[in-house]
Design a protein around this motif. Structure first.
Motif, PDB file in Angstrom:
ATOM      1  N   LEU A 105       0.852  -1.192   0.000  1.00 18.36           N
ATOM      2  CA  LEU A 105       0.000   0.000   0.000  1.00 18.36           C
ATOM      3  C   LEU A 105       0.887   1.240   0.000  1.00 18.36           C
ATOM      4  CD1 LEU A 105      -3.146   0.552   0.269  1.00 18.36           C
ATOM      5  CD2 LEU A 105      -2.674   1.053   2.664  1.00 18.36           C
ATOM      6  N   THR A 106       0.689   2.113  -0.984  1.00 14.53           N
ATOM      7  CA  THR A 106       1.376   3.407  -1.024  1.00 14.53           C
ATOM      8  C   THR A 106       0.334   4.474  -0.742  1.00 14.53           C
ATOM      9  OG1 THR A 106       2.982   2.591  -2.655  1.00 14.53           O
ATOM     10  CG2 THR A 106       2.781   4.978  -2.391  1.00 14.53           C
ATOM     11  N   VAL A 107       0.414   5.067   0.444  1.00 14.21           N
ATOM     12  CA  VAL A 107      -0.620   6.013   0.890  1.00 14.21           C
ATOM     13  C   VAL A 107      -0.414   7.362   0.201  1.00 14.21           C
ATOM     14  CG1 VAL A 107      -0.895   4.860   3.105  1.00 14.21           C
ATOM     15  CG2 VAL A 107       0.787   6.690   2.877  1.00 14.21           C
ATOM     16  N   PRO A 108      -1.470   8.196   0.092  1.00 11.90           N
ATOM     17  CA  PRO A 108      -1.313   9.514  -0.533  1.00 11.90           C
ATOM     18  C   PRO A 108      -0.410  10.426   0.288  1.00 11.90           C
ATOM     19  CG  PRO A 108      -3.501   9.279   0.437  1.00 11.90           C
ATOM     20  CD  PRO A 108      -2.863   7.923   0.500  1.00 11.90           C
ATOM     21  N   ALA A 109       0.067  11.477  -0.357  1.00  8.80           N
ATOM     22  CA  ALA A 109       0.996  12.395   0.304  1.00  8.80           C
ATOM     23  C   ALA A 109       0.360  13.117   1.480  1.00  8.80           C
ATOM     24  CB  ALA A 109       1.529  13.407  -0.711  1.00  8.80           C
ATOM     25  N   SER A 110      -0.973  13.153   1.552  1.00  9.77           N
ATOM     26  CA  SER A 110      -1.642  13.853   2.658  1.00  9.77           C
ATOM     27  C   SER A 110      -1.570  13.069   3.966  1.00  9.77           C
ATOM     28  CB  SER A 110      -3.106  14.105   2.299  1.00  9.77           C
ATOM     29  OG  SER A 110      -3.790  12.888   2.040  1.00  9.77           O
ATOM     30  N   VAL A 111      -1.226  11.760   3.911  1.00  9.02           N
ATOM     31  CA  VAL A 111      -1.124  10.943   5.123  1.00  9.02           C
ATOM     32  C   VAL A 111       0.163  11.326   5.857  1.00  9.02           C
ATOM     33  CG1 VAL A 111      -0.837   8.612   6.023  1.00  9.02           C
ATOM     34  CG2 VAL A 111      -2.492   9.048   4.188  1.00  9.02           C
ATOM     35  N   THR A 112       0.025  11.626   7.122  1.00  5.74           N
ATOM     36  CA  THR A 112       1.180  12.058   7.918  1.00  5.74           C
ATOM     37  C   THR A 112       1.777  10.947   8.758  1.00  5.74           C
ATOM     38  OG1 THR A 112      -0.316  12.775   9.684  1.00  5.74           O
ATOM     39  CG2 THR A 112       0.325  14.424   8.048  1.00  5.74           C
ATOM     40  N   GLY A 113       1.090   9.816   8.886  1.00  4.19           N
ATOM     41  CA  GLY A 113       1.660   8.724   9.664  1.00  4.19           C
ATOM     42  C   GLY A 113       0.653   7.629   9.904  1.00  4.19           C
ATOM     43  N   LEU A 114       1.185   6.434  10.231  1.00  2.00           N
ATOM     44  CA  LEU A 114       0.353   5.275  10.541  1.00  2.00           C
ATOM     45  C   LEU A 114       0.190   5.181  12.053  1.00  2.00           C
ATOM     46  CD1 LEU A 114      -1.054   2.562   9.651  1.00  2.00           C
ATOM     47  CD2 LEU A 114       1.212   1.491   9.925  1.00  2.00           C
ATOM     48  N   VAL A 115      -1.055   5.080  12.492  1.00  2.00           N
ATOM     49  CA  VAL A 115      -1.321   4.941  13.923  1.00  2.00           C
ATOM     50  C   VAL A 115      -1.205   3.474  14.333  1.00  2.00           C
ATOM     51  CG1 VAL A 115      -2.996   5.316  15.782  1.00  2.00           C
ATOM     52  CG2 VAL A 115      -2.801   6.976  13.912  1.00  2.00           C
ATOM     53  N   THR A 116      -1.941   2.590  13.638  1.00  2.00           N
ATOM     54  CA  THR A 116      -1.915   1.158  13.926  1.00  2.00           C
ATOM     55  C   THR A 116      -2.510   0.397  12.754  1.00  2.00           C
ATOM     56  OG1 THR A 116      -2.530  -0.574  15.521  1.00  2.00           O
ATOM     57  CG2 THR A 116      -4.155   1.126  15.059  1.00  2.00           C
ATOM     58  N   SER A 117      -2.280  -0.917  12.739  1.00  2.00           N
ATOM     59  CA  SER A 117      -2.879  -1.794  11.724  1.00  2.00           C
ATOM     60  C   SER A 117      -3.102  -3.163  12.352  1.00  2.00           C
ATOM     61  CB  SER A 117      -1.970  -1.914  10.497  1.00  2.00           C
ATOM     62  OG  SER A 117      -0.739  -2.524  10.831  1.00  2.00           O
TER      63      SER A 117
ATOM     64  N   GLU B 271       6.406  -3.805   7.073  1.00  2.00           N
ATOM     65  CA  GLU B 271       7.616  -3.093   6.691  1.00  2.00           C
ATOM     66  C   GLU B 271       7.210  -1.743   6.122  1.00  2.00           C
ATOM     67  OE1 GLU B 271       9.878  -5.378   3.940  1.00  2.00           O
ATOM     68  OE2 GLU B 271      10.114  -7.112   5.280  1.00  2.00           O
ATOM     69  N   VAL B 272       7.957  -0.685   6.504  1.00  2.00           N
ATOM     70  CA  VAL B 272       7.643   0.670   6.060  1.00  2.00           C
ATOM     71  C   VAL B 272       8.831   1.212   5.277  1.00  2.00           C
ATOM     72  CG1 VAL B 272       6.977   3.001   6.766  1.00  2.00           C
ATOM     73  CG2 VAL B 272       6.186   1.018   8.095  1.00  2.00           C
ATOM     74  N   ASP B 273       8.558   1.758   4.081  1.00  2.00           N
ATOM     75  CA  ASP B 273       9.572   2.388   3.239  1.00  2.00           C
ATOM     76  C   ASP B 273       8.985   3.693   2.695  1.00  2.00           C
ATOM     77  OD1 ASP B 273      11.670   3.070   1.657  1.00  2.00           O
ATOM     78  OD2 ASP B 273      11.395   1.460   0.175  1.00  2.00           O
TER      79      ASP B 273
ATOM     80  N   ARG C 216       6.411   6.231   2.059  1.00  2.00           N
ATOM     81  CA  ARG C 216       4.941   6.180   2.088  1.00  2.00           C
ATOM     82  C   ARG C 216       4.400   4.814   1.674  1.00  2.00           C
ATOM     83  NH1 ARG C 216       2.255   9.071  -1.370  1.00  2.00           N
ATOM     84  NH2 ARG C 216       3.927   9.602  -2.837  1.00  2.00           N
ATOM     85  N   THR C 217       5.296   3.832   1.506  1.00  2.00           N
ATOM     86  CA  THR C 217       4.875   2.489   1.095  1.00  2.00           C
ATOM     87  C   THR C 217       4.896   1.557   2.304  1.00  2.00           C
ATOM     88  OG1 THR C 217       5.716   2.797  -1.149  1.00  2.00           O
ATOM     89  CG2 THR C 217       5.365   0.542  -0.420  1.00  2.00           C
ATOM     90  N   TYR C 218       3.768   0.886   2.529  1.00  2.00           N
ATOM     91  CA  TYR C 218       3.609  -0.059   3.632  1.00  2.00           C
ATOM     92  C   TYR C 218       3.403  -1.449   3.028  1.00  2.00           C
ATOM     93  CZ  TYR C 218       2.786   4.172   6.395  1.00  2.00           C
ATOM     94  OH  TYR C 218       2.900   5.416   6.994  1.00  2.00           O
ATOM     95  N   THR C 219       4.125  -2.442   3.595  1.00  2.51           N
ATOM     96  CA  THR C 219       4.026  -3.812   3.100  1.00  2.51           C
ATOM     97  C   THR C 219       3.704  -4.738   4.269  1.00  2.51           C
ATOM     98  OG1 THR C 219       5.663  -3.363   1.359  1.00  2.51           O
ATOM     99  CG2 THR C 219       5.218  -5.673   1.866  1.00  2.51           C
ATOM    100  N   TRP C 220       2.560  -5.444   4.169  1.00  2.14           N
ATOM    101  CA  TRP C 220       2.147  -6.425   5.164  1.00  2.14           C
ATOM    102  C   TRP C 220       2.275  -7.827   4.565  1.00  2.14           C
ATOM    103  CZ3 TRP C 220      -0.503  -1.813   4.555  1.00  2.14           C
ATOM    104  CH2 TRP C 220      -0.643  -1.006   5.677  1.00  2.14           C
TER     105      TRP C 220
END
Length: 233
Positions: free
Chosen positions: A161-173, A184-186, A188-192
């Motif tokens: 998942l590559t979140v939009p630029a407006s996302v400032t951070g991940l709270v939880t998943s 794994e976080v790289d 704005r790209t999140y990999t589960w």
């Protein structure tokens, strides 16, 4: 005895005496050739009157067929000084052995030159995903990727998942009703990656809570096992 009477008595034996004399002469002649080592040469045969002389026939030489180019080999180009004659141009081929010239093969450059569009890549086999927004509120939202396995065997899954630029951070998943996945976080790209495989014909929801500074809620990219998610339109 008178001479006339003697001649009459010898007359019947005269032919026999001539024949014997001729035979004796022939024997003497043959004996002479045998002593000298040569023999009389018979006269050449003469053709019968009214017939042409015999001439022996000369056997005809069989014609040799001209060689032909074998099938499946390049046809020879005329030697006229052109590029085709010196082997620069693409050789011509005859069946079998027909090949497609380089200029006609499908390549990205060829597709751009001809204006044709290459077919889209086939989706990979395995689970797919559907994206949706579960809840939206000021300063953040909760999104979900439903991972579904249409196959007949259990399968591992990976959500990118590559979140939009407006996302400032991940709270939880978290994964609803299943062991949790590794994250794994790289940037704005999140990999589960799945903790356990999703069962055949089953599905598991992956949810995430993010903060945002703007109104965008649709990710720039969402894929499950490399297959694009649905529900992004």
């Amino acid at each position: 005895m008178p001479a006339a009477t003697t001649l009459r008595n010898l007359a019947p034996w005269l032919p026999t005496g001539v024949a014997v004399a001729f035979l004796l002469g022939s024997l003497v002649t043959v004996a002479g050739y045998a002593v000298r080592g040569d023999a009389p040469v018979p006269p050449p045969a003469r053709a019968a009157p009214g017939l042409p002389p015999f001439v022996p026939e000369t056997p005809e030489t069989p014609e040799t067929p001209e060689p032909t180019a074998p099938s499946g080999t390049p046809e020879a180009e005329p030697d006229d000084g052109s590029e085709a004659a010196i082997g620069v141009a693409e050789p011509k081929w005859t069946a079998p052995g027909r090949r497609v010239p380089e200029a006609q093969r499908s390549t990205p450059e060829h597709d751009r030159a001809t204006g044709s569009t290459p077919p889209p890549p086939r989706p990979k086999a395995g689970p797919g995903g559907t994206y949706r927004v579960v809840d939206s509120f000021p300063g953040g939202f909760i999104g979900e990727v439903l991972v579904a396995n249409p196959g007949r065997t259990d399968a591992d899954w990976t959500v990118t998942l590559t979140v939009p630029a407006s996302v400032t951070g991940l709270v939880t998943s978290w994964v609803e009703g299943a062991p949790q996945a590794t994250l794994e976080v790289d940037g704005r790209t999140y990999t589960w990656r799945s903790g356990v495989p999703v069962s055949a014909g089953g599905s598991v929801p992956l949810r995430f809570h993010v903060n945002r500074d703007g109104g965008a809620e649709v990710p720039d990219r969402c894929a499950v096992n490399g297959n694009p998610c649905s529900g992004l339109g």
